[in-house]
Design a protein around this motif. Sequence first.
Motif, PDB file in Angstrom:
ATOM      1  N   GLU A  55      -5.478  17.259   1.134  1.00  0.00           N
ATOM      2  CA  GLU A  55      -4.190  17.494   1.251  1.00  0.00           C
ATOM      3  C   GLU A  55      -3.503  18.368  -0.060  1.00  0.00           C
ATOM      4  N   PRO A  56      -3.568  19.671   0.092  1.00  0.00           N
ATOM      5  CA  PRO A  56      -3.302  20.454  -0.957  1.00  0.00           C
ATOM      6  C   PRO A  56      -1.665  20.357  -1.277  1.00  0.00           C
ATOM      7  N   GLU A  57      -1.038  19.899  -0.129  1.00  0.00           N
ATOM      8  CA  GLU A  57       0.533  19.745  -0.395  1.00  0.00           C
ATOM      9  C   GLU A  57       0.934  18.902  -1.598  1.00  0.00           C
ATOM     10  N   LEU A  58       0.026  17.833  -1.835  1.00  0.00           N
ATOM     11  CA  LEU A  58       0.276  16.854  -2.976  1.00  0.00           C
ATOM     12  C   LEU A  58       0.367  17.614  -4.303  1.00  0.00           C
ATOM     13  N   LEU A  59      -0.094  18.670  -4.658  1.00  0.00           N
ATOM     14  CA  LEU A  59       0.087  19.389  -5.712  1.00  0.00           C
ATOM     15  C   LEU A  59       1.507  19.959  -5.987  1.00  0.00           C
ATOM     16  N   LEU A  60       2.204  19.849  -4.966  1.00  0.00           N
ATOM     17  CA  LEU A  60       3.604  20.179  -4.915  1.00  0.00           C
ATOM     18  C   LEU A  60       4.552  19.013  -5.243  1.00  0.00           C
ATOM     19  N   TRP A  61       3.897  17.860  -5.196  1.00  0.00           N
ATOM     20  CA  TRP A  61       4.805  16.480  -5.439  1.00  0.00           C
ATOM     21  C   TRP A  61       4.904  16.440  -6.858  1.00  0.00           C
ATOM     22  N   GLN A  62       6.179  15.851  -7.300  1.00  0.00           N
ATOM     23  CA  GLN A  62       6.206  15.435  -8.666  1.00  0.00           C
ATOM     24  C   GLN A  62       6.378  14.044  -8.974  1.00  0.00           C
ATOM     25  N   ALA A  63       5.903  13.324  -9.797  1.00  0.00           N
ATOM     26  CA  ALA A  63       5.913  12.157 -10.064  1.00  0.00           C
ATOM     27  C   ALA A  63       6.484  11.708 -11.512  1.00  0.00           C
ATOM     28  N   ILE A  64       7.486  10.881 -11.655  1.00  0.00           N
ATOM     29  CA  ILE A  64       7.875  10.747 -12.860  1.00  0.00           C
ATOM     30  C   ILE A  64       7.899   9.081 -13.133  1.00  0.00           C
ATOM     31  N   PRO A  65       7.116   8.836 -13.976  1.00  0.00           N
ATOM     32  CA  PRO A  65       6.970   7.101 -14.418  1.00  0.00           C
ATOM     33  C   PRO A  65       7.910   6.916 -15.330  1.00  0.00           C
ATOM     34  N   ASP A  66       8.439   5.515 -14.980  1.00  0.00           N
ATOM     35  CA  ASP A  66       9.542   4.900 -15.979  1.00  0.00           C
ATOM     36  C   ASP A  66       9.273   3.474 -16.173  1.00  0.00           C
ATOM     37  N   ALA A  67       9.891   2.587 -16.902  1.00  0.00           N
ATOM     38  CA  ALA A  67       9.683   1.284 -17.229  1.00  0.00           C
ATOM     39  C   ALA A  67       9.303   0.419 -15.983  1.00  0.00           C
ATOM     40  N   HIS A  68       9.917   0.770 -14.703  1.00  0.00           N
ATOM     41  CA  HIS A  68       9.896   0.047 -13.621  1.00  0.00           C
ATOM     42  C   HIS A  68       9.098   0.507 -12.352  1.00  0.00           C
ATOM     43  N   GLY A  69       8.637   1.490 -12.538  1.00  0.00           N
ATOM     44  CA  GLY A  69       7.809   2.206 -11.574  1.00  0.00           C
ATOM     45  C   GLY A  69       7.730   3.675 -11.762  1.00  0.00           C
ATOM     46  N   PRO A  83       8.738   0.819  -6.889  1.00  0.00           N
ATOM     47  CA  PRO A  83       8.684  -0.125  -7.864  1.00  0.00           C
ATOM     48  C   PRO A  83       7.058  -0.172  -8.282  1.00  0.00           C
ATOM     49  N   HIS A  84       6.862  -0.878  -9.509  1.00  0.00           N
ATOM     50  CA  HIS A  84       5.613  -1.325  -9.739  1.00  0.00           C
ATOM     51  C   HIS A  84       5.233  -2.469  -8.877  1.00  0.00           C
ATOM     52  N   PRO A  85       4.134  -2.466  -8.172  1.00  0.00           N
ATOM     53  CA  PRO A  85       3.711  -3.575  -7.250  1.00  0.00           C
ATOM     54  C   PRO A  85       3.486  -4.914  -8.105  1.00  0.00           C
ATOM     55  N   ASP A  86       3.793  -5.928  -7.342  1.00  0.00           N
ATOM     56  CA  ASP A  86       3.506  -7.460  -7.709  1.00  0.00           C
ATOM     57  C   ASP A  86       2.109  -7.393  -8.190  1.00  0.00           C
ATOM     58  N   SER A  87       1.829  -7.863  -9.403  1.00  0.00           N
ATOM     59  CA  SER A  87       0.459  -7.861  -9.740  1.00  0.00           C
ATOM     60  C   SER A  87      -0.369  -8.930  -9.314  1.00  0.00           C
ATOM     61  N   ARG A  88       0.021  -9.704  -8.667  1.00  0.00           N
ATOM     62  CA  ARG A  88      -0.721 -10.658  -8.168  1.00  0.00           C
ATOM     63  C   ARG A  88      -1.448 -10.171  -6.732  1.00  0.00           C
ATOM     64  N   SER A  89      -0.820  -9.039  -6.165  1.00  0.00           N
ATOM     65  CA  SER A  89      -1.259  -8.657  -4.851  1.00  0.00           C
ATOM     66  C   SER A  89      -2.278  -7.439  -5.202  1.00  0.00           C
ATOM     67  N   SER A  90      -3.528  -7.520  -4.888  1.00  0.00           N
ATOM     68  CA  SER A  90      -4.472  -6.488  -5.227  1.00  0.00           C
ATOM     69  C   SER A  90      -5.338  -6.366  -3.902  1.00  0.00           C
ATOM     70  N   LEU A 123       0.233   4.118  -1.788  1.00  0.00           N
ATOM     71  CA  LEU A 123       0.261   4.368  -3.170  1.00  0.00           C
ATOM     72  C   LEU A 123      -0.415   3.105  -3.839  1.00  0.00           C
ATOM     73  N   HIS A 124      -1.316   3.167  -4.857  1.00  0.00           N
ATOM     74  CA  HIS A 124      -1.690   2.138  -5.586  1.00  0.00           C
ATOM     75  C   HIS A 124      -1.235   2.245  -7.019  1.00  0.00           C
ATOM     76  N   TYR A 125      -1.370   1.181  -7.771  1.00  0.00           N
ATOM     77  CA  TYR A 125      -0.935   1.123  -9.121  1.00  0.00           C
ATOM     78  C   TYR A 125      -2.108   0.559  -9.779  1.00  0.00           C
ATOM     79  N   LEU A 126      -2.652   1.052 -11.049  1.00  0.00           N
ATOM     80  CA  LEU A 126      -3.738   0.461 -11.704  1.00  0.00           C
ATOM     81  C   LEU A 126      -3.445  -0.722 -12.515  1.00  0.00           C
ATOM     82  N   GLY A 127      -2.207  -0.792 -13.105  1.00  0.00           N
ATOM     83  CA  GLY A 127      -1.788  -1.760 -13.885  1.00  0.00           C
ATOM     84  C   GLY A 127      -2.844  -2.375 -14.861  1.00  0.00           C
TER      85      GLY A 127
END
Length: 264
Positions: A55-69, A83-90, A123-127
Amino acid sequence: PAATAMQLHNIAYYPVKSMRGIHTDAAAITPQGITHDREWLLSTPDGVFITARSEPELLLWQAIPDAHGLTLTASDGERRHIPHPDSRSSTTVKVWNDVFCAHPCDEDSAAWLSQKIGQPCRLHYLGNSSRILSHSQQPLSFADGAPYLLTNMASLAELNRHLAAPVGMDRFRANLVIDGDTPYAEDGWRHIRIGTVTFELFKPCSRCVMITIDPLTGAKSPLAEPLRTLAKTHRLPEGACFGVNMVALNSGSVTVSDTITILD
């Protein structure tokens, strides 16, 4: 005159694997990587990682992290805060041969992403999930195979000497770029110090079709460049290589213009 000392030229981190990077003048270095580097991953519904290789188009996406997600800006400019996912769901995700746990984003965000990208995805968050790098038994993010990638401006100049259309260093998605004066000298280093941090360089980085995609347009090179030229001009046992994979041996910080000390 004495040769000028090598310096750190650029620092970058990539909050979502395969999306645009963020350049910074200073960064906190941890064994797992630069803070926020590759801490989010896009996958198929059954957890298999999706990258710009398919999916080459992903290279055009920008992601900016913050304290909440994370705030995502899609290639068409539309934005969404995830937002950051619930850490109890994996759930289980797969990066190459590694299978490990991560935290899936909410259903609404997954639906928005699926619609934007044109295929079902999440989308998945490593946490605090753990994935372990076998080389050093240190924690690893969603990165391909190392917490850090080092590249050298002299190596880029040498590669560009052989190319009809020169490429920028952003093709190679490095974390740390140095302004060395000898092309590919980095292949032979084992330990270096940057700022307060000692790094072990353990494997040249073999390159794939990813470097044939222009990160500014998402278009693939019809001539498979610069991969084709790299395969001719800098082939190592690992394949067509550019840059070196590293682990940090201590935590600390690095700043652009820090001196590079080669320890061995």
